[in-house]
Design a protein around this motif. Sequence first.
Motif: not given
Length: 119
Positions: A18, A38-45
């Motif tokens: 990641t 964060t947008r579109g990564s599937g991971v939290t900020q």
Amino acid sequence: MLEPAAVTAVMRALADPTRRAVFERIAGADEVTVVELTRGSGVTQGAISQHLKSLKLAGLVAERPEGRNVYYRATPGGLEPLADWMSHYGVFWRERFASLRALLGELDAAPAPRKDADR
């Protein structure tokens, strides 16, 4: 001269898939914010922020605060310790492959073993 601590820091930072993906996204852009990462990564900020902290400590990214946003960019010399380390071992392997080619060439040039008709 290779600095083991710098090489280790870069390797550790890029070992996580990641984090490596975050670094690749930053390297592919001039500058990018945490929100954009964060947008579109599937991971939290929060997770992105932790990955950025690791990349920053390894010298792979730099930040530029502007108002409420912090912009991240890849640091040009960040991968240098890893590139130097790989270059060092590239010489090692090129020498080994040259020796192997020479040995294989000698084996090809050697006369083939004779087969006895008695067997």
